[in-house]
Design an enzyme around this catalytic site. Sequence first.
Site, short mmCIF file in Angstrom:
data_model
loop_
_atom_site.label_atom_id
_atom_site.label_comp_id
_atom_site.label_asym_id
_atom_site.label_seq_id
_atom_site.Cartn_x
_atom_site.Cartn_y
_atom_site.Cartn_z
N TYR A 38 58.71 19.88 34.11
CA TYR A 38 58.96 21.17 33.45
C TYR A 38 60.15 21.95 34.01
O TYR A 38 60.42 23.05 33.55
CB TYR A 38 57.72 22.05 33.50
CG TYR A 38 57.09 22.19 34.87
CD1 TYR A 38 57.74 22.85 35.90
CD2 TYR A 38 55.83 21.66 35.12
CE1 TYR A 38 57.17 22.97 37.14
CE2 TYR A 38 55.25 21.78 36.37
CZ TYR A 38 55.92 22.44 37.38
OH TYR A 38 55.34 22.56 38.61
N LYS A 97 49.50 24.83 31.31
CA LYS A 97 49.57 24.83 32.78
C LYS A 97 48.58 23.82 33.32
O LYS A 97 47.37 24.03 33.28
CB LYS A 97 49.26 26.21 33.33
CG LYS A 97 49.37 26.22 34.82
CD LYS A 97 49.59 27.57 35.39
CE LYS A 97 49.93 27.49 36.86
NZ LYS A 97 49.19 26.47 37.61
N LYS A 116 46.36 32.82 32.57
CA LYS A 116 45.20 32.00 32.95
C LYS A 116 44.07 32.11 31.93
O LYS A 116 43.84 33.19 31.37
CB LYS A 116 44.68 32.45 34.32
CG LYS A 116 45.63 32.16 35.47
CD LYS A 116 45.80 30.68 35.65
CE LYS A 116 46.40 30.27 36.95
NZ LYS A 116 45.56 30.16 38.08
N CYS A 176 32.58 51.89 61.44
CA CYS A 176 31.91 52.05 62.72
C CYS A 176 32.79 52.96 63.56
O CYS A 176 34.00 52.76 63.63
CB CYS A 176 31.74 50.68 63.39
SG CYS A 176 31.42 50.77 65.15
N ASP A 230 46.37 21.52 35.77
CA ASP A 230 45.70 21.76 37.03
C ASP A 230 45.91 20.54 37.92
O ASP A 230 45.05 19.67 38.04
CB ASP A 230 44.21 21.99 36.75
CG ASP A 230 43.60 22.90 37.79
OD1 ASP A 230 44.36 23.41 38.63
OD2 ASP A 230 42.38 23.10 37.75
N CYS A 232 27.27 47.15 67.32
CA CYS A 232 27.20 47.96 68.54
C CYS A 232 26.23 49.14 68.41
O CYS A 232 26.06 49.89 69.36
CB CYS A 232 28.59 48.45 68.93
SG CYS A 232 29.20 49.76 67.85
N GLU A 280 54.18 26.51 27.57
CA GLU A 280 53.78 25.19 28.07
C GLU A 280 52.34 25.26 28.57
O GLU A 280 51.94 26.31 29.09
CB GLU A 280 54.66 24.79 29.26
CG GLU A 280 56.15 24.82 28.98
CD GLU A 280 56.99 24.70 30.27
OE1 GLU A 280 56.44 24.36 31.33
OE2 GLU A 280 58.19 24.97 30.18
N CYS A 324 33.20 48.83 70.26
CA CYS A 324 32.36 47.95 69.44
C CYS A 324 32.86 46.51 69.64
O CYS A 324 34.03 46.20 69.39
CB CYS A 324 32.49 48.33 67.97
SG CYS A 324 31.73 47.14 66.86
N CYS A 350 26.10 50.81 63.25
CA CYS A 350 26.86 49.55 63.22
C CYS A 350 25.94 48.37 63.55
O CYS A 350 25.21 48.42 64.55
CB CYS A 350 27.99 49.65 64.26
SG CYS A 350 28.82 48.09 64.52
N1 5U1 Z 1 54.00 24.09 32.77
C1 5U1 Z 1 54.41 24.58 33.94
N2 5U1 Z 1 53.68 24.57 35.04
N3 5U1 Z 1 54.45 25.14 36.00
C2 5U1 Z 1 54.19 25.37 37.32
N4 5U1 Z 1 55.60 25.14 34.16
C3 5U1 Z 1 55.65 25.50 35.44
N5 5U1 Z 1 56.63 26.08 36.15
C4 5U1 Z 1 56.41 26.33 37.45
C5 5U1 Z 1 55.19 25.97 38.06
C6 5U1 Z 1 54.97 26.25 39.51
O1 5U1 Z 1 57.35 26.94 38.22
C7 5U1 Z 1 58.55 27.39 37.60
C8 5U1 Z 1 58.98 28.61 38.32
C9 5U1 Z 1 59.59 26.32 37.65
#
Ligand code: 5U1
Length: 667
Positions: A226, A116, A315, A427, A118, A412, A114, A433, A409
């Site tokens: 999700y 992720k 990531k 130190c 932001d 001190c 899936e 100190c 240091c």
């Molecule tokens: N796509 C996705 N993002 N996300 C964030 N799946 C997903 N699952 C998460 C989280 C925090 O936690 C699972 C452990 C349910």
Amino acid sequence: MSHDIQQQLKSLRGKLHEHNYRYYVLDEPVISDAEYDALFRKLQKLEIDHPEYVTPDSPTQRVGAAPLKEFAEIQHEIPMLSLDNAFSVEDVLAFNQRILDRLKTISSVAYVCEPKLDGLAVTLHYEKGILKNAATRGDGYTGEDVTENVRTIASVPLHLRGSDYPEVLEVRGEVYMPKKEFELLNKRAKEKNEKIFVNPRNAAAGSLRQLDSHITASRHLAIYCYATGVVKGKSMPDTQWEMLLALKSFGFPVSPEIKLVTNIDACLRYYDKIMHKRDTLPYEIDGVVYKVNDMHLQNKLGFVSRAPRWAVAHKFPAEEVSTIIEDIEFQVGRTGAITPVARLQPVFVGGVTISNATLHNIDEIERKDIYIGDTVIVRRAGDVIPEIVSSIKEKRPQTAKKIKLPKHCPVCHSHIEHIEGEAIARCTAGLFCPAQRKEAIKHFASRRAMDIEGLGDKIVDQFVDEKLVATIADLYELTLEQIANLERMAEKSANNLLQALEKSKKTTLPRFLLALGIREVGEATAKQLALHFGDLKALTAATEEDLQTISDVGPVVAKHIVAFFSEKKNIHVIEKLLAAGIHWEKIKKSASLPLSGKTYVLTGTLQSFTRDEAKEKIEALGAKVAGSVSAKTTAVIVGADAGSKLEKAKSLGVTIMNEKDFLKLFV
Ligand code: 5U1
């Protein structure tokens, strides 16, 4: 007539719900925006004429409610977890290998991939198909009630489709701000000279945490779901993939980018594909997530602290920019460790402006060949602390200055010791100190140690600078007058601080041991020491060999503990603290463990541990774990999808504990 109106309302709402579903969930609209708006206005008009027939789940009821004074708290019956991160292919392969090693009999695992997002995680709670409340993740156990705000998100279903959904259904997902909305919001903010959001995630969080939900409604947030939380009345499918399809059929938006794959290599191909697509997606993502598809395997794998073993966030590479090192400062920590901190020309990276970065130790400066005046590459991944990756030697100016570890240091002026082979220089002045003294006092007062409310960093700095406090014991000799004389200290705050100091005298042995600041003795070790020795006297007399019989204590920690208690000055400070009235309840030694004599029964699936892990933990505290419930059972610990044992416990009047109560046994 009224029946006719109700029929019209029902038909219009039905149509709008259907078009919403086609637009947000299926991504297949069959009418234009103008046609949708016309239907919406027709419904609005009819509801204005007949307010008695407005229902809370009508598509018109997403415009916001009366502003709140504050958000109420919502406890998560099943904790909201976070994900472990993988930053490289090696990390991902190691994640897969750990799974194979644990499952033993399996040679490859199917995963759901899936994107992720932001954004920020929320949980949506439905009863009989109607949205009842929504909460933020908070600390994973308690979140904020953001129901009114979430109701304004057009893609959150206010009621579910069909009739196949469980009677109670909690669905988890990520609320995000589409890139276009984010740009528009900032453009308008700029025009009006208002606050600019640094990235879509901050904008989404800021919008969802508005006390006035009309503001949230104007921000056009969206959601992708999700996971599930509490499910009652009907079970959900037992694979992640089928579960996501079921969510979709109930009307929840699920990312169209999800993919079911048969092994980890396919996960890595998915990663490459999504990374190339990243810029064309209408929302920000910072990586992809891999989850073991089979939920029976997920249950077997369980969790480590707050993250599941069956999922990982892979990531995308961190953002990197270049800037100039303007200076290096050396900071002194609680144990005297000297840490070089680079002062940077401010630079915007990974969504924030940074002007400092730690270089950890002098060896790292050597290894990375960094000079003052150098142009350096700075990296920041997500919410990770920024780091200096390398210097660009071609850009080094003639005036660049080599960085040397100071001999003395910076605070001190005592000698700095850098033992050959050790990364950290220190130190040597110990508590003489002022920097170390300040840090030691801050640590002593911290929440997990003596928990002295109101004794903040600035106040500690003043106490030490004014020479009112030299050791932690001096805190308990402070007078109201001395405290009230500090800069910007009102008499009321001074009084509060005196009361907090008084309150802190009643503590526990583990807290006191942690507060002493013995090197390498953190919370877990402090607890083990307290349990093993039972009192302070026995601990102070312990030898390195005695100490090493404790599972958490190796030779280095044992040496630090013995060294600490061999120091006369430390013993003197402890005596003064005890004479000031610090006390704790007598602790039961390991021989009589905290839960000995008790019997627990486990039922349902826990989020934080597998069954075996939970059993081990309970037994480690001296209790028994039984397979069936009787009147003698101390408590039944109930996870998701609990069965007949829960019913039996209810009928016998046995205490029922949810996962949160259960976790408290270990605090
Ligand atoms: N796509 C996705 N993002 N996300 C964030 N799946 C997903 N699952 C998460 C989280 C925090 O936690 C699972 C452990 C349910």
